[in-house]
Design an enzyme around this catalytic site. Structure first.
Site, mmCIF file in Angstrom:
data_model
loop_
_atom_site.group_PDB
_atom_site.id
_atom_site.type_symbol
_atom_site.label_atom_id
_atom_site.label_comp_id
_atom_site.label_asym_id
_atom_site.label_seq_id
_atom_site.Cartn_x
_atom_site.Cartn_y
_atom_site.Cartn_z
ATOM 1 N N CYS A 87 -5.524 -41.983 -14.906
ATOM 2 C CA CYS A 87 -5.483 -43.103 -14.117
ATOM 3 C C CYS A 87 -6.821 -43.569 -13.775
ATOM 4 C CB CYS A 87 -5.001 -42.685 -12.625
ATOM 5 S SG CYS A 87 -3.341 -41.813 -12.890
ATOM 6 N N ARG A 107 -2.117 -45.977 -11.151
ATOM 7 C CA ARG A 107 -1.713 -44.891 -11.649
ATOM 8 C C ARG A 107 -1.015 -45.104 -13.038
ATOM 9 N NH1 ARG A 107 3.947 -41.583 -10.544
ATOM 10 N NH2 ARG A 107 3.281 -39.592 -11.543
ATOM 11 N N ILE A 132 2.128 -39.809 -16.153
ATOM 12 C CA ILE A 132 2.417 -38.924 -17.074
ATOM 13 C C ILE A 132 3.166 -37.737 -16.533
ATOM 14 C CG2 ILE A 132 1.065 -37.259 -18.665
ATOM 15 C CD1 ILE A 132 0.617 -40.318 -19.145
ATOM 16 N N ASN A 175 -7.643 -38.259 -11.435
ATOM 17 C CA ASN A 175 -7.699 -38.921 -12.816
ATOM 18 C C ASN A 175 -7.579 -37.726 -13.775
ATOM 19 O OD1 ASN A 175 -7.763 -40.216 -15.556
ATOM 20 N ND2 ASN A 175 -9.976 -40.614 -14.925
ATOM 21 N N GLU A 232 -5.712 -34.519 -16.383
ATOM 22 C CA GLU A 232 -4.636 -33.485 -16.177
ATOM 23 C C GLU A 232 -5.297 -32.196 -15.917
ATOM 24 O OE1 GLU A 232 -1.571 -34.102 -16.470
ATOM 25 O OE2 GLU A 232 -1.845 -36.369 -17.193
ATOM 26 N N GLY A 268 -9.043 -35.509 -32.103
ATOM 27 C CA GLY A 268 -10.083 -34.624 -32.626
ATOM 28 C C GLY A 268 -11.426 -34.516 -32.285
#
Length: 500
Positions: free
Chosen positions: A2, A47, A50, A72, A74, A326
């Site tokens: 977010c 937002r 997710i 913002n 995870e 990666g």
């Protein structure tokens, strides 16, 4: 993922609304504002849905409505935190951000150190304000202190429309309106285990990388992976495909580029649903102002790698909302060419540690800005904290091994049985090299700024230390891209200046 913005102090809501508008690309799905009743602070949230797509709008409030949070990123240990917290606190959403709020209710600012994830969040707690950023700086946060107010936002452009002096919120820190900044994490200085058993290290690397990838498969929306055909993205794709029956992968490059061909090979081998996009010189040059605007940098190396990242993100956004990438493997396992010039293992070990510590405002900035420019969330499994600690334990001579030295030797060895041999032992090329972006730019930019023009431009900007005609051109675009470019300049990191 977010965009967050706000002001702690007496202000107008229209200021926060303007900040939110400038970062709407980070979260176009919903928006929310919380204003403290006494006018002492405002939180704004854009937002990107997710987790808990339908019920996770922010701000999220405590039961008594005395606390509010915007976040913002995870929190990967949310599934472990939630059951214990639910014994005491009623969860109104299935959002991982709500777990942060309740953990804060339970443990105050010490809660930050218990979070496993990538994050930037802000909490208003009655007459107190708290903000924090993840340990490595995967998710961005900036701030300014002006007229007694504390301004903050996910991107520089949100604050510089109001403030001249803007700073990066340091990774691994939290801020309290009562005590100021405090550090809760610093990258541990772990000495390499010179007598380590190689077979045991290989097994530990495999297990740790896999756990890091699996943890980041948490999502209530479609998830995919960038696939350049290089070692790092191929390892991530291989592990993700093992745990997902269908995996979308994405690759870009100029026609006939090495990345395009290698990615096709890996995709065929793994059985992914593969998508690719061919970049033309004309399109790359035309998109440079947009890329630099979102990137918030003119650094030559960052812009070069930002071009393929921009196009890959745009392509991925048509199919998924979460992407694995990666970043971090080169810094942990000595993937860059210049590491081979370092004269001793001790110096290399220190340089790799420094490289990881500097990622927050170079490569991680690129990943965040250019995925979020297309409203998708980038996740970086190699920068899991356990992965970073393990990377330091591995002796330098197992990272660069052989004559001539093979970069990331132990990482290649750990996964040589799950990928084609020609991919595992493919020569390392940076994103901009493998995709053909460097060749494309070298030829095309000759027509937009020659050496004589660049020398004159360098004289006009002596404090910036512009390195080439190419970087002069990027700087020129940068200065035109923002209404207040000087306020951003002090935050532009220079990749070339951060080496040993």
């Amino acid at each position: 993922m977010c965009g967050i913005a706000g002001i702690w102090g007496q202000t107008e809501q229209t200021n926060v609304e303007a900040m939110m508008k400038s970062i709407i690309h980070r979260g176009p799905d919903a928006k929310g504002i919380f204003t403290v009743p006494n006018g002492s602070g405002i939180l704004g949230h854009q937002r990107l849905s997710i987790m808990d797509v339908d019920g996770g709008d922010q701000p999220i409030y405590s039961k008594a409505n005395t606390q509010a949070i915007i976040g913002n990123g995870e929190i990967y240990n949310y599934p472990k935190l939630q059951p214990e917290l639910a014994k005491k606190y009623k969860f109104l959403t299935k959002s991982d951000t709500e777990a942060v709020l309740h953990l804060y209710e339970e443990k105050n600012t010490t809660a930050v150190g218990e979070l496993d994830g990538m994050f930037a969040f802000a909490i208003i707690d009655d007459n107190k304000f708290i903000a924090a950023r993840d340990p490595i700086g995967i998710k961005p946060l900036y701030y300014s202190e002006k007229d007694g107010n504390f301004w903050f936002a996910s991107e520089l452009k949100a604050i510089t429309q109001f403030c001249e002096n803007v700073e990066e919120f340091p990774p691994g820190h939290f801020f309290s309106s009562e005590t100021g900044f405090s550090q809760y994490y610093s990258l541990p200085d772990i000495p390499p285990e010179l007598d380590a058993n190689v077979d045991e290290l290989l097994q530990e690397i495999r297990e740790t990388v896999e756990a890091s990838v699996v943890k980041r498969l948490m999502s209530d929306v479609p998830l995919g992976a960038f696939l350049s055909g290089g070692l790092d993205s191929s390892i991530i794709a291989a592990i993700a495909k093992k745990h997902k029956s269908e995996l979308h992968t994405f690759s870009v490059g100029i026609a006939g580029s090495k990345d395009i061909n290698a990615a096709r090979l890996v995709s065929d081998y793994l059985g992914t649903i593969h998508h690719e996009y061919i970049i033309t010189p004309e399109e790359a040059i035309a998109k440079l102002p947009e890329i630099i605007y979102y990137l918030e940098s003119f650094d030559q190396d960052l812009v070069r790698s930002g071009i393929p990242c921009y196009f890959t993100s745009r392509l991925a956004s048509e199919y998924v909302k979460v992407i694995l990438t990666g970043e971090g493997a080169d810094e942990l396992f000595a993937g860059y060419t210049y590491y081979k010039d370092i004269p001793s293992d001790d110096t290399l070990h220190r340089e790799l540690r420094r490289s990881v510590n500097s990622l927050h405002n170079i490569n991680l900035q690129r990943v965040d800005r250019l995925t979020m420019a297309h409203s998708i969330e980038g996740r970086v499994p190699f920068l899991d904290l356990k992965m970073i600690e393990l990377g330091q334990k591995v002796p330098a001579h197992l990272k660069l091994k052989g004559t001539p030295p093979v970069e990331k030797w132990i990482l290649r060895k750990a996964f040589e049985d799950i990928l084609p041999e020609e991919i595992v032992w493919r020569k390392k090329e940076q994103f901009d090299e493998g995709s053909g972006t460097v060749d494309l730019l070298t030829e095309t930019l000759k027509d937009v700024m020659n050496e004589q023009q660049a020398q004159q431009y360098q004289k006009e900007h002596p404090d910036i230390k512009l390195r080439s005609a190419e970087e002069c051109y990027y700087h020129q675009i940068f200065m035109k891209a923002f209404d207040n470019p000087d306020a951003l300049l002090t935050n532009v990191a220079r990749w070339a200046e951060t080496r040993f």
